[in-house]
Enzyme design. Structure first.
Site: not given
Ligand code: ATP
Length: 301
Positions: A11, A143
């Site tokens: 997203k 989210d």
């Molecule tokens: P959001 O926008 O929901 O805050 P994001 O896109 O910024 O999330 P993610 O890619 O979800 O960030 O990653 C955040 C943290 O979650 C990472 O640093 C990682 O250590 C942890 N994590 C746990 N499970 C996953 C997964 N399936 N995919 C990605 N990161 C994961």
């Protein structure tokens, strides 16, 4: 059914405003979230226990080294939660084919968790509807309910109160992310230290536009806003520069997504967006850059 494969879409936030804080410290948001056609593939197979493997696509700038391959992974937690809820003693083998950059403001983890919830419900014939799945999902992350519903939605509360909206008209999206991992918590903490001034309710404006008669790329671009952009760009000025560069290359609007560091630009023209993608790759050789589009709720199966 013994196995299933699901697309877990990323997203972007077309708008992101913070309207307050709950007593427990959670921030209250007002954000228009939009699914895009960048996705992980989540493979699930019935098994005796839960196991998880991450397969990273080899593009640069994805930061997949931060994705855990054990019970810390939110996809694993999602499996534990739904299996316990349903009273199932069996498990699931999870393979995450990751294409979504991690820690990027693209809900990569949340969308994997949403796919695991939807997938296990189907795999084990639980028949949970989206209301029930969202109820479970919010326990994993704010989210996750949006990623279950998909498409376009106004998110309020901590991000979990969702109003489904018609998607904007077609646009070409250029998505770029530098190989820096941004901590969502640190960005929110830095935001709290700022004194933020009055601003227009662009989430409300875009909601009205989408509900009334749809919004074309110019209308959407005029509503883009993210109160966290200033905070993350303070730490990484290059993020603001990337958004500026996209506009120079013809984007109608460009913005950081979520807490960053991903940046997206909205383009009206396919040739122009592909040229811009090549130019961004030249200017930022370490960055992940791709062209994608909006995903409507009906495509999030
Ligand atoms: P959001 O926008 O929901 O805050 P994001 O896109 O910024 O999330 P993610 O890619 O979800 O960030 O990653 C955040 C943290 O979650 C990472 O640093 C990682 O250590 C942890 N994590 C746990 N499970 C996953 C997964 N399936 N995919 C990605 N990161 C994961």
């Amino acid at each position: 059914m013994e196995d299933i494969s699901i697309k877990a879409y990323a997203k972007i936030n077309l708008t992101l405003d913070i309207t307050g804080r709950r007593e427990d410290g959670y921030h209250l948001l007002r954000s228009i979230m939009q699914q895009i056609s960048v996705y992980d593939v989540v493979e699930l197979k019935k098994a005796d226990d839960i196991s998880l493997k991450v397969v990273s696509s080899n593009a640069s700038g994805l930061s997949h080294e931060v994705v855990p391959e054990d019970a810390r992974n939110i996809a694993w937690k999602a499996a534990e939660l739904i299996l316990k809820e349903a009273g199932i003693s069996g498990g699931v083998e999870i393979i995450l084919h990751k294409n979504i950059p991690a820690a990027a403001g693209l809900a990569g983890g949340s969308t994997d968790a949403a796919a695991v919830l939807r997938g296990i419900s189907r795999l084990y014939g639980l028949g949970y509807d989206s209301g029930k799945l969202c109820e479970l999902g919010v326990k994993l992350g704010a989210d996750v309910p949006f990623c279950i519903l998909g498409g376009t939605a106004l998110a309020e509360g901590i991000g979990d109160k969702l109003t489904v909206l018609p998607s904007p008209e077609k646009a070409y999206i250029l998505l770029a992310k530098l190989p820096v991992a941004v901590s969502t918590r640190q960005v929110y903490e830095a935001y709290d230290a700022l004194s933020v001034t009055e601003r227009e309710d662009l989430s409300g404006r875009l909601t009205e536009l989408l509900m009334d008669h749809g919004a074309d790329i110019k209308a959407v671009s005029a509503c883009l806003m993210n109160v966290l952009a200033e905070v993350t760009q303070d730490q990484y000025p290059v993020i603001g520069q990337m958004a500026g560069k996209m506009k120079e290359l013809g984007a109608e609007g460009a913005l950081m997504s979520g807490s960053g560091p991903s940046v997206f630009g909205l383009f009206a023209d396919e040739i122009m967006v592909n040229k811009a993608c090549d130019a961004m790759k030249k200017s930022y050789p370490d960055a992940f850059c791709t062209v994608c589009g909006f995903i409507g709720g009906e495509e999030n199966d």
